[in-house]
Write an enzyme that holds these catalytic residues in place. Sequence first.
Site, short mmCIF file in Angstrom:
data_model
loop_
_atom_site.label_atom_id
_atom_site.label_comp_id
_atom_site.label_asym_id
_atom_site.label_seq_id
_atom_site.Cartn_x
_atom_site.Cartn_y
_atom_site.Cartn_z
N HIS A 1 50.78 5.76 10.47
CA HIS A 1 50.07 6.66 11.35
C HIS A 1 50.61 8.08 11.30
CE1 HIS A 1 47.59 7.18 14.76
NE2 HIS A 1 48.57 7.75 15.41
N HIS B 1 40.22 7.83 17.14
CA HIS B 1 40.89 7.10 18.21
C HIS B 1 40.29 5.70 18.26
CE1 HIS B 1 43.39 8.05 22.01
NE2 HIS B 1 44.13 8.06 20.93
N ARG C 1 44.04 19.32 21.98
CA ARG C 1 45.38 19.91 22.01
C ARG C 1 45.86 20.33 20.61
NH1 ARG C 1 45.44 16.40 26.14
NH2 ARG C 1 46.33 14.67 25.00
N GLU D 1 54.01 8.38 24.92
CA GLU D 1 52.83 9.11 24.48
C GLU D 1 51.97 9.54 25.67
OE1 GLU D 1 51.06 6.83 21.31
OE2 GLU D 1 52.72 7.30 19.98
N GLN E 1 49.89 11.75 28.01
CA GLN E 1 48.95 12.77 27.58
C GLN E 1 49.20 14.11 28.25
OE1 GLN E 1 46.05 11.79 25.33
NE2 GLN E 1 47.84 10.51 25.00
N GLY F 1 42.40 16.93 8.51
CA GLY F 1 41.69 15.68 8.71
C GLY F 1 42.63 14.60 9.18
N ASN F 2 42.23 13.38 8.98
CA ASN F 2 42.92 12.27 9.59
C ASN F 2 42.59 11.00 8.81
OD1 ASN F 2 42.02 10.27 12.37
ND2 ASN F 2 44.10 10.54 11.66
#
Lengths: 82, 82, 242, 754
Positions: free
Chosen positions: D54, D100, D121, D316, D318, D536-537
């Site tokens: 990840h 997600h 963010r 994590e 937010q 990108g992802n």
Amino acid sequence: MGGGVRTVRVIVTLKPGVLDAPGQAIQKGLAALGHAGVRQVRAGRYFEIELDGTDGLDDRVRDMCEGFLANTLIEQYRYDIV
Amino acid sequence: MGGGVRTVRVIVTLKPGVLDAPGQAIQKGLAALGHAGVRQVRAGRYFEIELDGTDGLDDRVRDMCEGFLANTLIEQYRYDIV
Amino acid sequence: MNIGIVVFPGSNCDADTYHAVRDVLGYHGQYVWHEERSLAGLDAVILPGGFSYGDYLRAGAIATTSPAVRALKPYVTGGGLVLGICNGFQTLLEAGLLPGAMQPNLSGQFRCEFVHLRTERADTPFTCGLKPGDVLRIPIAHAEGRYLIEPAARPALAAHRQVVFRYCSAHGAVTPAVNPNGSEDAIAGVASPSGAVLGLMPHPERASDELVGGTDGARIFSSLAMWITTGRRPSMQPVEVH
Amino acid sequence: MVARPRIEEPAPAPAVRAPGAGLRPSERDEIRRRLGRDPTPAELGMFDVMWSEHCAYKHSRAVLKRLPARGPGLLRGPGENAGAVSVGAGWAAVFKMESHNHPSAVAPYHGAATGVGGIIRDILAMGARPIALLDSLRFGPPDDPGVARTMHGVVSGIAGYGNSIGVPTVGGELACAPCYRRSPLVNVACLGLVREDRIATSRAAGPGNAVLYLGARTGRDGMHGAAFASAGLAGDAADRSAVQMGDPFAGKLLIEATLEALMTGAVVALQDLGAAGLTCALSEMAARGGVGMEVDLRIVPRREDGMTPEEVLLSESQERMLLVVQAGRHAEICKIAGRWGLAAAVIGTVTADPLLLIRDGDHVVARLDPRHLTDAPAYAPDAVEPAYLAALRGFDPASLAPVAAADALIALLRSPGVASKRWVYRQYDHMIQTNTVLPPGADAAVLRIREAAPRGVALTVDGNSRYCYLDPYVGGILAVLEAAQNLACVGAAPAAVTDCLNFASPERPEVFWTFRRAVEGIAHGCEALDVPVVGGNVSFYNEAGEGIYPTPVVAMLGRLDDVRRHAGAGWTRDGDLVVLVGCECGRLDGSEYLATVHGITAGRLREPDVPAAARAIRCVREAVAGGVVSSAHDCSEGGIAVALAECSVAGGLGARVVLDAAGERRPDEILFGEQIGRIVVSLRPDALSALGELARRFAVPLKVIGSVGGGRLIIDADVAPSRAGTAAPGSAGRWLDVDLSTLAAASETEGRLS
Ligand SMILES: Nc1ncnc2c1ncn2[C@@H]1O[C@H](COP(=O)(O)OP(=O)(O)O)[C@@H](O)[C@H]1O
Ligand SMILES: [Mg+2]
């Protein structure tokens, strides 16, 4: 199958440790209104369900809660049958 | 002023006669999932409030409900102090 | 002319409203931080759309605890004009400055789309440039816009002619099919009896520029400007409560 | 390498998990070698998340280098939180997409909502104000009640977050296929705007500068989420902590406070706290700047009592950012935070040596070179062409039974991927910020850039996973070309691409092969259009049960020199000519028609004539931007018949069209065949010569196929007399005659999906 109508009251709240943004906002609001000594507010949802039949009521209600009314990853529920 | 911390549980629901659209939607959702015999669902909000001090608790809670937690034009509330 | 636009931490239509008032229409506008305790010197105050304090209780409920909203009552008593748009309308209801209450849309969903509004009353500071029956095309964007009024308060609402806008078809017909949120009587906008305080769910600032959304909303702002510059005062209408 | 700094995709995890459990034995050895000692428990936990797929792109890094990161107007490519391109007049557009998927599978509302918060963010970390969102969604068949619930939960989650923070969601896409039943995909792209000379950086600098925490307080949210996004989705409902809850109100406060903080000029660098929380932000900011940091976890603002240092490091939660602030100026930032009701605290300082020293009070919990964390090992997995492809490519559409054209058209219009998405986008505030010139419903959204008037931008997101299933390379090319084609229809020229690459496990050679081929296809398409991939992802391990189709998704940003010169898809005027730009032929292989009407996903995709498609795209863009045409709409899923129906419904006007039916081609192929580079435009008859001029300039075929008018869509077959004998049976005469309200009703999903 048992007849009759029963009323079930379900309360769903966030599990401890899960961020409760509504609760925090309401706590601040109460403080802004001048209510002193409000240590914590936790917000949740409430359901009042009228059900036909009395057989296996606990199982039925648990099923509704787990499968629909609550997301048990983040929420917990409790209920009582009136 | 009395010391200690008390927990107050407040339930806010729509007044009878005000159409409870969320409750109806949940009823439909339960039916779609195969839950038979759900006659009616009423939806509401739940608050769990931790309060400092025990004096005049009823008045304080009523104040919070009437002025803030419930919109008494269309909503009703009840509470119990644990 | 000096129009104040109240900024709550979760306001998100404040800049759009400011832009419409100042850049598009050329009126003088200024932001008013929610912690402001006095609204003196402002010709009108606008409560813009958004999620004032997150709106985690009922929309607009927590905003009523802010100094700026508490300052509204004396401001109105002193002859001030107040326009609440969307969240601003919800806040005016919660603050008791207008009658009625909001519930979630009947659809249970947020709705962002253009609607048509029928002007029911054209003698308020915000509608004086319109004629009764004029149809405006303005967008809505809300999840809690189902206006309800308790039965006991209905006669007064009618007697004071407080309904200023109703949802309608493009041709002005009020039918259930064009009611976007299930509001009672298709009510989209309500004023105080004198008309000095108006709340409406649709967003006139989003219909104030030909390139984006048309200019029907600008007619509400230009009415306000006309009212202020010509020095008119809101007048109480004769009241008959049955 | 393309900018792929961090991703925001935690997945559910078993409640109890030993730190380092995700590391391979060889990785543990490598850690010991780099440190010259055994890692502390906290360090092990940090390596665990930072070296997860990840965060580290272990399996994808080498392949991603293929994507072109060069192009006209590029301002920031590699190495930052998002890419940036110039939009003119000194303004930059910052653009990025993220997935997600796993969180949305287990908690649709909150998973999707926090996905929106996370990508916003990233844009904020570039110093830009977020101005638009796009969402790309994949679900199983919505007649499954479980799928319907997930789908509605996701859409309302995106609405719940995006609407509250006041960023309009101006477009997206939605498709359904059985492979997404338990692995829904939720990809969100965000566009931001910032002055070119104010683009921010995440490179920490300046020994002695303050390391400042800003935002919501830290709780035990999403512990080890990053590490677990890298494992397949297990159905462990006992876990609670891997799902984070977002607070859009705090998200809005964070946007305002951060932008105000940047205005002071005291902020040297910043980054959001996303996947792997503080661990990731501290190590990446230090490593990028070639500096160190000394941090005390005790000072981190908390929501819960009794958190361990490891929990604080890995949380994590937010709505948090990490800022490096000029020495002595932190009070200014804390004051801003206070005004917005956010927590702020100086948790450490920047140091000259590249050493990350993390204390919990007096106790040192980690002490290591930040680059050890950020430079994870990379792997070159085996890639093998999947065996299924050969079988699917052998499919011959000639074997299909004929279906009445009107019935097929209605079935296509009703299918969830083709039907109107109004039920989705009317739940999104797509008008806020009052810049939305062309709202959702057109081929691409158009926004004005007030700061750089009369310029504008256009946005679209595209990806056809059925194509990618049949041929990931061709599918990758087509995703890029379709995006550009959608931009052209509204009058915009491509400026930047961001992508989201959703695949099953890269450790399966057949999956990895599809991944590599899809990236090569995207790269080819982008190179042909001269458009850079600015970020990108990658989301792997989307395989609850069956694996998903290879699903690369491309979001493309376009520029308009004059935003007033745009077009919509709908017919605008009675009597306008209907003209088809580009080749006339489509093919049924892999088409929506095959899938929806015949229940078949098969066929051989031809590699498109990329230069020809690129020329058609340019021709249409010029025609729209030059005001030559009244409307433009490309033929995508469902071919020309669906495109014509959509133009009619959108415009509220019918049309009468004649299509060439000479030759051996089947009517269904002519009507519903798909091919890139085909665009239907309408225009005044007297504008035809201008369009012809453009078509000659770009060497693009052009054919007048009909005219606008009436209340019906009528499609006739043209069988030239001399060739009539060779026409396929049943092809001559009237193929379709459907009234507008029937078409509109088929496309409308009210009461079906909403
Ligand atoms: N998930 C979504 N969110 C917002 N808008 C959407 C979504 N899906 C589709 N849309 C909008 O609906 C319209 C049609 O979408 P689509 O059929 O994918 O267009 P195209 O085939 O031109 O790519 C577009 O304007 C698109 O932005
Ligand atoms: Mg298109």
